[in-house]
Design an enzyme around this catalytic site. Structure first.
Site, PDB file in Angstrom:
ATOM      1  N   SER A 246       0.863  -1.187   0.000  1.00 47.92           N
ATOM      2  CA  SER A 246       0.000   0.000   0.000  1.00 47.92           C
ATOM      3  C   SER A 246       0.897   1.233   0.000  1.00 47.92           C
ATOM      4  CB  SER A 246      -0.890   0.010   1.231  1.00 47.92           C
ATOM      5  OG  SER A 246      -0.152   0.494   2.338  1.00 47.92           O
ATOM      6  N   LYS A 247       0.358   2.327  -0.533  1.00 50.14           N
ATOM      7  CA  LYS A 247       1.175   3.544  -0.639  1.00 50.14           C
ATOM      8  C   LYS A 247       1.633   4.003   0.735  1.00 50.14           C
ATOM      9  CE  LYS A 247       0.475   5.751  -4.963  1.00 50.14           C
ATOM     10  NZ  LYS A 247      -0.313   6.641  -5.773  1.00 50.14           N
ATOM     11  N   ARG A 248       0.776   3.786   1.741  1.00 46.70           N
ATOM     12  CA  ARG A 248       1.076   4.298   3.063  1.00 46.70           C
ATOM     13  C   ARG A 248       2.237   3.513   3.700  1.00 46.70           C
ATOM     14  NH1 ARG A 248      -2.033   3.382   7.292  1.00 46.70           N
ATOM     15  NH2 ARG A 248      -1.597   4.730   9.053  1.00 46.70           N
TER      16      ARG A 248
END
Ligand code: GLU
Length: 315
Positions: A246-248
Site C-alpha cells: 500500500s502507498k502508506r
C-alpha cells in the site's frame, strides 16, 4: 523488428523521473538507486525529471518532498530539473508531426463505447485493446475526444539489460493507444519519449511495472526519428507473500516523519541488497552519500534479480 540501442558518442545519460502524486516509496527508491548507480558506474550524467503532467493526480507539496527526500538520502543530480508541466509546447509539436505524417488520428470513442466494443483484456493488467474504430476517420456523428497512434501489426522486440529479450504485440495488448487524452492532457507515453529525446537520455532504468510501456515508447521513438535508449527494468518491491504494497506502508519521505539523516544509509543498503548487490559490511551505519558512492563504483547489473520480492524493511 528488434530495436537496437543507440551508440551515440559521449557519456551515458540516465534519469530518474518520479511522479509527484504521492511521497517517494520503496519502489521508486529502488528505481532511483538503480538508475543512479548504473549511470554513475559508467561515468555518466544523472538527470531528474518531475513527471507532473497528470495535473489532476498531482498532490501539492509532493514534488518538493521528493526532492528534499532525495537530497537527504545523499543523491545529487546533474543539470536543471525538467518539469513536464512546463513542456506542453514540445509535446504539441511532436503531436503535430505525428498527425502530419499520418501516424496519429483523432478518435471519438468514449471509455464506455470501447468497453462495449473491445474484446476481453489480454495482458493481465485489465487493459482493453482498442479495436481501432476511428483509425480510418471519425465515423459520422462522433466528435473528437482524443488522439491515438496507429500500432503496427508486427510485435516490437527489444533487449532489456535485466529482463532479457522481450517482445510485445501491441495490436493485441492495447491496439492504437492514446497520445493526447480526452481531458486535453498529453499521455505519459508521448511525454516521456519527447522528454527522453530532448534531454539526450541514453539509458532508462525504472521499475518493471513500466515494462509494457517500453514497446509503446520505442514505437513513438521510431515514428519521431528519435534514438532508442538502452533499457533496464528492475524487479518490483512487494509486500510479504507477493502482496501489493500500500502507498502508506511504502512511503520513504521526510513528510512521513522518517529521519533520513540517521536511517538513509540503511535504506539505501537495503535497496542495493534488494537489487542483488553485496555492499561490504563496513558500510553499516554510513551516511547515504557514502553508500551511493560505493554503488556508483561497484554496481553490477548482472546481479539484479528478475523476480519481484519483498524488501527487507529497515525503516
Ligand atoms: N513517472 C513514472 C513513475 O513515477 C516513471 C516514468 C519513467 O521512468 O519512464 O512511475
Amino acid at each position: 523488428m528488434t530495436s537496437s540501442p543507440n551508440h551515440r558518442p559521449g557519456p551515458t545519460v540516465g534519469r530518474f523521473a518520479p511522479s509527484p502524486t504521492g511521497p517517494l516509496h520503496l519502489g521508486s527508491l529502488v528505481a532511483a538507486v538503480g538508475s543512479y548507480a548504473m549511470t554513475k558506474r559508467s561515468g555518466g550524467l544523472w538527470l531528474l525529471r518531475m513527471e507532473d503532467l497528470d495535473t489532476p493526480r498531482v498532490v501539492p507539496g509532493m514534488a518538493d518532498d521528493i526532492l528534499r527526500t532525495l537530497e537527504a538520502l545523499g543523491f545529487s543530480w546533474d543539470g536543471e530539473i525538467v518539469r513536464q508541466s512546463r513542456r506542453s509546447a514540445a509535446y504539441e509539436a511532436a503531436l503535430e508531426r505525428l498527425l502530419a505524417a499520418g501516424h496519429v488520428y483523432p478518435c471519438g470513442c468514449s471509455r464506455a463505447e470501447i468497453a462495449r466494443a473491445a474484446t476481453a483484456p489480454h495482458d493481465g493488467e485489465g487493459e482493453l485493446a482498442y479495436p481501432n474504430i476511428c483509425r480510418h476517420g471519425l465515423p459520422p456523428g462522433k466528435e473528437l475526444r482524443s488522439y491515438r497512434v496507429k500500432v503496427p501489426a508486427d510485435p516490437i522486440t527489444f533487449h532489456d539489460l535485466v529482463m532479457g529479450e522481450k517482445s510485445f504485440d501491441l495490436a493485441r495488448i492495447c491496439g492504437d493507444f492514446v497520445v493526447k487524452r480526452a481531458d486535453g492532457l498529453f499521455a505519459y507515453q508521448l511525454a516521456v519519449v519527447v522528454d527522453d529525446a530532448d534531454q539526450g537520455v541514453t539509458q532508462v532504468v525504472r521499475g518493471a511495472d513500466l515494462l509494457s510501456s517500453t514497446p509503446r515508447q520505442i514505437l513513438l521513438q521510431r515514428l519521431l526519428d528519435c534514438d532508442t535508449p538502452t533499457y533496464a527494468h528492475l524487479p518490483l518491491v512487494t509486500g510479504p507473500g507477493g502482496a501489493k504494497l500500500s502507498k502508506r506502508d511504502n512511503a520513504v519521505s521526510l513528510v512521513a516523519g522518517l529521519d533520513l539523516a540517521v536511517r538513509g544509509g540503511e535504506l539505501l543498503l537495503a535497496a542495493l541488497r534488494f537489487l542483488g548487490q553485496e555492499p561490504p559490511s563496513f558500510l553499516a551505519g554510513a551516511p547515504g552519500a557514502e553508500v551511493l558512492a560505493w554503488a556508483a563504483a561497484s554496481f553490477d547489473v548482472a546481479k539484479v534479480p528478475t523476480q519481484s520480492s519483498p524488501l527487507h524493511d529497515v525503516r
